[in-house]
Design an enzyme around this catalytic site. Structure first.
Site, PDB file in Angstrom:
ATOM      1  N   GLY A   1      -0.396 -30.268  22.899  1.00  0.00           N
ATOM      2  CA  GLY A   1      -0.723 -30.148  21.490  1.00  0.00           C
ATOM      3  C   GLY A   1      -2.220 -30.113  21.293  1.00  0.00           C
ATOM      4  O   GLY A   1      -2.751 -29.310  20.533  1.00  0.00           O
ATOM      5  N   ALA A   2      -2.917 -30.993  22.041  1.00  0.00           N
ATOM      6  CA  ALA A   2      -4.367 -31.068  21.962  1.00  0.00           C
ATOM      7  C   ALA A   2      -4.842 -31.878  23.156  1.00  0.00           C
ATOM      8  O   ALA A   2      -4.063 -32.553  23.826  1.00  0.00           O
ATOM      9  CB  ALA A   2      -4.822 -31.723  20.657  1.00  0.00           C
ATOM     10  N   MET A   3      -6.162 -31.819  23.416  1.00  0.00           N
ATOM     11  CA  MET A   3      -6.743 -32.558  24.530  1.00  0.00           C
ATOM     12  C   MET A   3      -8.090 -33.113  24.123  1.00  0.00           C
ATOM     13  O   MET A   3      -8.929 -32.402  23.569  1.00  0.00           O
ATOM     14  CB  MET A   3      -6.890 -31.649  25.758  1.00  0.00           C
ATOM     15  CG  MET A   3      -7.573 -32.308  26.940  1.00  0.00           C
ATOM     16  SD  MET A   3      -6.627 -33.745  27.528  1.00  0.00           S
ATOM     17  CE  MET A   3      -7.965 -34.724  28.231  1.00  0.00           C
ATOM     18  N   GLU A   4      -8.318 -34.406  24.440  1.00  0.00           N
ATOM     19  CA  GLU A   4      -9.449 -35.158  23.920  1.00  0.00           C
ATOM     20  C   GLU A   4     -10.749 -34.971  24.687  1.00  0.00           C
ATOM     21  O   GLU A   4     -11.548 -35.902  24.802  1.00  0.00           O
ATOM     22  CB  GLU A   4      -9.092 -36.652  23.902  1.00  0.00           C
ATOM     23  CG  GLU A   4      -8.896 -37.300  25.273  1.00  0.00           C
ATOM     24  CD  GLU A   4      -7.463 -37.314  25.758  1.00  0.00           C
ATOM     25  OE1 GLU A   4      -7.136 -38.118  26.643  1.00  0.00           O
ATOM     26  OE2 GLU A   4      -6.667 -36.502  25.253  1.00  0.00           O
ATOM     27  N   ASN A   5     -11.017 -33.786  25.222  1.00  0.00           N
ATOM     28  CA  ASN A   5     -12.274 -33.546  25.920  1.00  0.00           C
ATOM     29  C   ASN A   5     -13.434 -34.097  25.092  1.00  0.00           C
ATOM     30  O   ASN A   5     -13.506 -33.883  23.875  1.00  0.00           O
ATOM     31  CB  ASN A   5     -12.485 -32.054  26.153  1.00  0.00           C
ATOM     32  CG  ASN A   5     -11.239 -31.373  26.663  1.00  0.00           C
ATOM     33  OD1 ASN A   5     -10.745 -31.677  27.738  1.00  0.00           O
ATOM     34  ND2 ASN A   5     -10.720 -30.457  25.867  1.00  0.00           N
TER      35      ASN A   5
ATOM     36  N   HIS B   1      -5.430 -38.676  16.478  1.00  0.00           N
ATOM     37  CA  HIS B   1      -5.091 -39.084  17.847  1.00  0.00           C
ATOM     38  C   HIS B   1      -6.222 -38.743  18.810  1.00  0.00           C
ATOM     39  O   HIS B   1      -6.663 -39.585  19.599  1.00  0.00           O
ATOM     40  CB  HIS B   1      -3.796 -38.387  18.269  1.00  0.00           C
ATOM     41  CG  HIS B   1      -3.314 -38.746  19.634  1.00  0.00           C
ATOM     42  ND1 HIS B   1      -2.265 -39.611  19.856  1.00  0.00           N
ATOM     43  CD2 HIS B   1      -3.735 -38.364  20.873  1.00  0.00           C
ATOM     44  CE1 HIS B   1      -2.054 -39.738  21.157  1.00  0.00           C
ATOM     45  NE2 HIS B   1      -2.940 -38.982  21.797  1.00  0.00           N
ATOM     46  N   GLU B   2      -6.699 -37.508  18.732  1.00  0.00           N
ATOM     47  CA  GLU B   2      -7.739 -37.076  19.677  1.00  0.00           C
ATOM     48  C   GLU B   2      -9.075 -37.754  19.392  1.00  0.00           C
ATOM     49  O   GLU B   2      -9.806 -38.113  20.327  1.00  0.00           O
ATOM     50  CB  GLU B   2      -7.884 -35.554  19.643  1.00  0.00           C
ATOM     51  CG  GLU B   2      -6.593 -34.783  19.889  1.00  0.00           C
ATOM     52  CD  GLU B   2      -5.843 -35.229  21.135  1.00  0.00           C
ATOM     53  OE1 GLU B   2      -6.481 -35.656  22.115  1.00  0.00           O
ATOM     54  OE2 GLU B   2      -4.597 -35.166  21.126  1.00  0.00           O
TER      55      GLU B   2
ATOM     56  N   GLU C   1      -2.909 -43.571  25.977  1.00  0.00           N
ATOM     57  CA  GLU C   1      -2.067 -42.787  25.081  1.00  0.00           C
ATOM     58  C   GLU C   1      -1.305 -43.649  24.078  1.00  0.00           C
ATOM     59  O   GLU C   1      -1.122 -43.254  22.932  1.00  0.00           O
ATOM     60  CB  GLU C   1      -1.101 -41.920  25.883  1.00  0.00           C
ATOM     61  CG  GLU C   1      -1.788 -40.852  26.720  1.00  0.00           C
ATOM     62  CD  GLU C   1      -2.593 -39.878  25.883  1.00  0.00           C
ATOM     63  OE1 GLU C   1      -2.393 -39.811  24.653  1.00  0.00           O
ATOM     64  OE2 GLU C   1      -3.440 -39.172  26.463  1.00  0.00           O
TER      65      GLU C   1
END
Length: 970
Positions: free
Chosen positions: A365-369, A401-402, A424
């Site tokens: 869904g998304a990634m917290e880079n 969330h991210e 998470e």
């Protein structure tokens, strides 16, 4: 990371809720997002030995004369050699990398997209060694003058030993360098490499995403490193504890933009004369960080920006999406959410900017880079003409969330993946708090119960569940790491006091016990009392180090309460692994007596006597008030009857969250044989008077199990009649308050329940509803440029109309899917196309999932699950998956997170001995191919199918009798 497959998304953390600034209760959350990702292990320039020809140009512009290597792999290496293990030895520690990458956005002579790179890493020797292991996967190396794959230099006074032997070890994904001497402790060294990789469409590492805009095909070079794919982009020490600083330079075509996590230095220079000119963009050095949080992207995107408290915020997307204003909602909410988290953590946002970018192809869904968060387009872009209320909520919660990870995960990082839940689970909780700050009128925090707690209960009640925290030695391989991205890891914890924790471990790594230490400090400083003799460690270890959760049974005639490990199938108790805590928990119990809230009590042992819980007459007890604890509640029969009476006569006296909880507990207690099934079904009778979303959603989720078990049997018809009778008042209610479906309800939850009313009314055959939805869809078919269906209702209406129609309705939906320029609209149509009742159309649709030109790879597995959710398509999807498993597994890669969703989704209806036999045969037939991150899902599916067979045999007759009795007589 936020998940991408939202049948839930599907995971977690058991935690502590602070009341009045201190620990008050232990709670578990659940799967916010059961992650769907579609990783494709496409053919790469090097996967154990293939080559790329002819010689390529290095990032500096010169031609590489040495031949691209064919790895030399020792064939007699014993299995206990360091390079045959999956973890790095503790001998070296990286300090910083200098990396230059040149992605080619057009194909080469071999019809491949590639990237070239040169890199050096400076590391310190912390233990004497004559071996260098550095991660590398699917990269091809240029040999240096000494005929080795890398060059080693000393940065101190002691010369570096020469390289004795170098090779690639594909199984464990290492570049191996054996040395002729020892590295000296305390000395620093530099390792240089030049390499080539494929810019594949496999959604992992450094990969390509392709889209069409205004008739022109465009390529984005982008990344997804979590959990173990940074090694596909460049050689690196690819473990979260190996934090370092990164100096990154990207070479790229003119008129494209580059971004990474930290601000651009804005130094552009042409390498060649026009029209073959390329630009060089260098970036400021990063913070000290883990490899999995790196991101770098080359695109011709546009962006919009704003500044919030000196933090630059930018939303990147396709030019048309930006021009159409689809980034405005995300831009408007990012600043307030960031500010909220700064207050919540009592810690300043650690970076000068926050970039967020929407990608056409993305595995999660998304990634917290860090500083450059990547999203699916559906998780970031909002169009009020196309996006529904739920789409907006999803965007707000995923952004929250991210952004939560910028501190909890990025600033302070887990030491190893066995503590994934520490990242998470926490983010899965506070995303609701951040979204609530962004949209305070939604009352979104209540949805934790439906979105997380109820969903994780379903997994954690299986004997094949797992504890939150595993031993490090049990999590080694990349596919084992990927397997942890499940509902357990995303959802079992709450917390609130973190500033000392974040400040102490900033730019460092932690294990979960470090958090308990700092929470204990908060308890001590506030004087909050825990149960006698207990500490945060002693309470929390019971929730973290053993799987599952308890059911608390309250006898209101004697005041006795007890706890027991809750298993959905009690007969599997013998296969549950032993626990040092004997499956007993320290349980906080918030409760009310006949509508009056009582003082919280603790259940510290297996059994306790609570005289205050004795009631008589019409009085009643309700425990786990507002679902503040991670446990189910059972009562004596007398109290159950009193609660049913309250629901039928004045249900508002029970909080709405607990009305949802009563339904969910009852159905699951019945499956576990604590109460009879008909008692659970009786909790749905009052729904004719219920107008709130949460109880209805809880009931429908649980009745879905009955449909899965009986929609191929004679019980299906009477179930449909019963539910049609129950939904009728709700359907008419929304027709009345919306001006006969011409308006939108004002409440956030009401908008969800309106969609529920239409979905259930139409699916149960209510003629008025079917006429409504078919009429809307027909109107759209006649004038495709003007869609009359409100975005909130499109998923439901599309599905209903396509299910009731034939080829013409399906083909129109397919044409609209292909023409959709907004990903959110395409997703609605993609799920609705699986609703057709025509087997030949479903088979055609299944074949489309293998063609990335028809169904994007990121969406393939979820599309198969959509088809399997249709009773007509379930057997088709199962046959398709079995027949194509080798291809699916190879194409999507053993580490893909999506395999667990695929296996569970396709087999969830299994309830016969024949299906169980097929499932076991599927497991045996593919043992050599493997199941990757879906290995546990296969075992869970077998366990679930076995339980379903027993349940149907034991309950079919009573269920049929009950529905027959309750169906209103004509």
């Amino acid at each position: 990371m936020g998940g991408g497959f939202y049948i839930s998304k599907f995971v977690g953390v058991v935690g502590i809720v602070f009341g009045a600034g201190a620990v008050a209760t232990v709670i578990a959350l659940a799967v916010v997002y059961s992650q769907e990702v579609a990783k494709n292990e496409a053919v790469s320039p090097t996967n154990g030995g293939s080559t790329i020809k002819p010689p390529v140009t290095t990032p500096g512009g010169s031609t590489v004369k040495p031949q691209i290597t064919t790895p030399v792999i020792p064939t007699t290496a014993p299995s206990n050699e360091p390079w045959d293990k999956y973890r790095l030895p503790d001998t070296l520690k990286p300090d910083h990398y200098n990396l230059t990458l040149w992605p080619r956005l057009t194909v080469n002579a071999q019809d491949l997209y590639i990237f070239t790179g040169k890199s050096y890493v400076v590391f310190q020797c912390v233990k004497e060694t004559d071996l260098i292991l550095i991660h590398s996967n699917k990269l091809n190396y240029t040999k240096w003058g000494d005929d080795h794959l890398a060059k080693l230099s000393a940065l101190g006074s002691t010369p570096a030993p020469t390289i004795k032997k170098s090779w690639l070890q594909p199984t464990t994904q290492f570049l191996v360098l054996e040395l002729n001497g020892k590295l000296a402790v305390g000395e620093s060294y530099q390792l240089d490499t030049v390499f080539v990789g494929e810019l594949a469409d496999d959604l992992g590492g450094f990969y390509r995403s392709v889209y069409t805009e205004e008739g022109e095909e465009k390529v984005v070079a982008t990344t997804q490193m979590q959990p173990t794919d940074a090694r596909k982009a460049f050689p690196c020490f690819d473990e979260p504890a190996m934090k370092a600083i990164f100096h990154i330079t990207l070479l790229h075509p003119p008129m494209t933009k580059c971004c990474i996590m930290i601000l651009i230095k804005t130094s552009y220079c042409p390498l060649f004369s026009f029209p073959n000119s390329f630009w060089r963009t260098s970036f400021d050095k990063t913070k000290k960080m883990s490899t999995y949080l790196l991101a770098f992207i080359v695109s011709d995107y546009d962006y919009i920006n704003s500044t919030n408290d000196n933090v630059l915020i930018r939303i990147y997307a396709r030019k048309k999406a930006i021009a159409d204003g689809q980034g405005e909602y995300a831009l408007s909410k990012t600043g307030p959410i960031l500010k909220f988290f700064e207050k919540y953590y009592n810690a300043t946002y650690p970076l000068p900017k926050s970039d967020q970018i929407a990608l056409p192809d993305f595995n999660a869904g998304a990634m917290e880079n860090w500083g450059l968060i990547t999203y699916r387009e559906t998780a970031l872009l909002y169009d009020p003409k196309m996006s529904s209320n739920s789409n907006k909520e999803r965007i707000a919660t995923i952004i929250a969330h991210e952004l939560a990870h910028m501190w909890f995960g990025n600033l302070v990082t887990l030491r190893w993946w066995n503590d994934l839940w520490l990242n998470e689970g926490f983010a899965s909780y506070v995303e609701y708090l951040g979204a609530n700050e962004a949209e305070p009128d939604w009352n979104i925090k209540d949805l934790i119960v439906l979105g997380d707690v109820h969903r994780v209960f379903a997994v954690d009640a299986l004997a094949s569940s797992h504890p939150l925290s595993s031993r490090e030695e049990d999590i080694q391989k990349p596919e084992q790491i990927s397997e942890l991205f499940d509902a357990i890891s995303y959802s079992k914890v709450r917390s609130s006091v973190f500033s000392t924790y974040l400040n102490t471990f900033a730019y460092d790594n932690t294990v979960y016990t470090d958090l308990w230490d700092h929470l204990q400090m908060a308890v001590n400083s506030t004087g909050t009392s825990l149960p006698t003799g207990q500490t945060v460690h002693s309470i929390m270890n019971r929730w973290v180090l053993q799987m599952g959760f308890p059911v608390v049974t309250i006898n209101t005639t004697t005041g006795l309460i007890n706890q027991q490990h809750f298993l959905l199938d009690p007969s599997t108790a013998g296969s549950v692994p032993p626990s040092d805590f004997k499956y007993e928990w320290i349980v906080p119990i918030r409760w009310m007596k006949t509508g009056v809230v009582q003082q919280q009590t603790w259940l510290e042992d297996k059994t306790a006597h609570k005289p205050d819980m004795i009631v008589t007459g019409n009085n009643w007890i309700l425990a786990n008030l507002n679902v503040s604890g991670y446990y189910r509640v059972n009562y004596d029969n007398t109290n159950w009857e009193r609660l049913l009476g309250v629901l039928s006569s004045h249900h508002e006296s029970i909080p709405v969250i607990n009305r949802a909880q009563l339904v969910d507990d009852a159905f699951n207690l019945a499956r576990a044989k604590y109460i009879n099934t008909t008692l659970a079904l009786r909790t749905t009778k009052y729904l004719r008077s219920e107008r709130e979303y949460m109880p209805w959603e809880s009931a429908l989720d649980n009745l879905d199990f009955f449909y899965l078990m009986f929609d191929r049997s004679e019980i299906y018809g009477i179930m449909q009649t019963y539910l049609k009778y129950q939904i009728e008042p709700l359907f008419k209610h929304f027709g009345n308050i919306t001006g006969n479906w011409t308006e939108v309800p004002t409440g956030h939850m009401d908008q969800y329940n309106q969609a529920n009313a239409i979905r259930v009314a139409c699916s149960t055959g209510m003629e008025e509803c079917q006429t409504l939805t078919k009429g809307w869809y027909s109107q759209w078919m006649k004038d495709s440029a003007n869609n009359p269906i409100h975005p909130n209702l499109r998923t439901t209406v599309y599905c209903s109309a396509i299910a009731a129609g034939g080829a013409a309705e399906w083909e129109f939906g397919w044409d609209q899917f292909k023409a959709a320029t907004i990903a959110i609209e395409a997703d609605k149509l993609r799920s609705a196309l699986a609703c057709t009742k025509q087997p030949w159309l479903l088979n055609k649709y299944l074949e489309y999932t293998l063609d990335a030109n028809k169904i994007r790879k990121q969406d393939a597995t979820s599309t198969i699950v959509y088809i399997a959710s249709n009773v007509v398509g379930q057997s088709l999807a199962w046959d398709f998956m079995r027949d194509r498993w080798n291809y699916i597994f190879t194409q999507y890669g053993g580490g893909s997170f999506s395999f667990s969703n695929l296996i569970n989704g396709v087999t969830k209806r299994f309830s016969t001995e024949f299906e169980l036999k097929q499932l076991k045969q599927f497991q045996a037939d593919n043992s050599e191919v493997g199941f990757g991150s879906g290995t546990l899902a296969v075992s869970q599916s077998i366990e679930r199918t076995t339980a379903n067979i027993k349940w149907v045999a034991e309950n079919k007759d009573s269920v049929q009798t009950w529905f027959t009795t309750e169906v209103p007589k004509e």
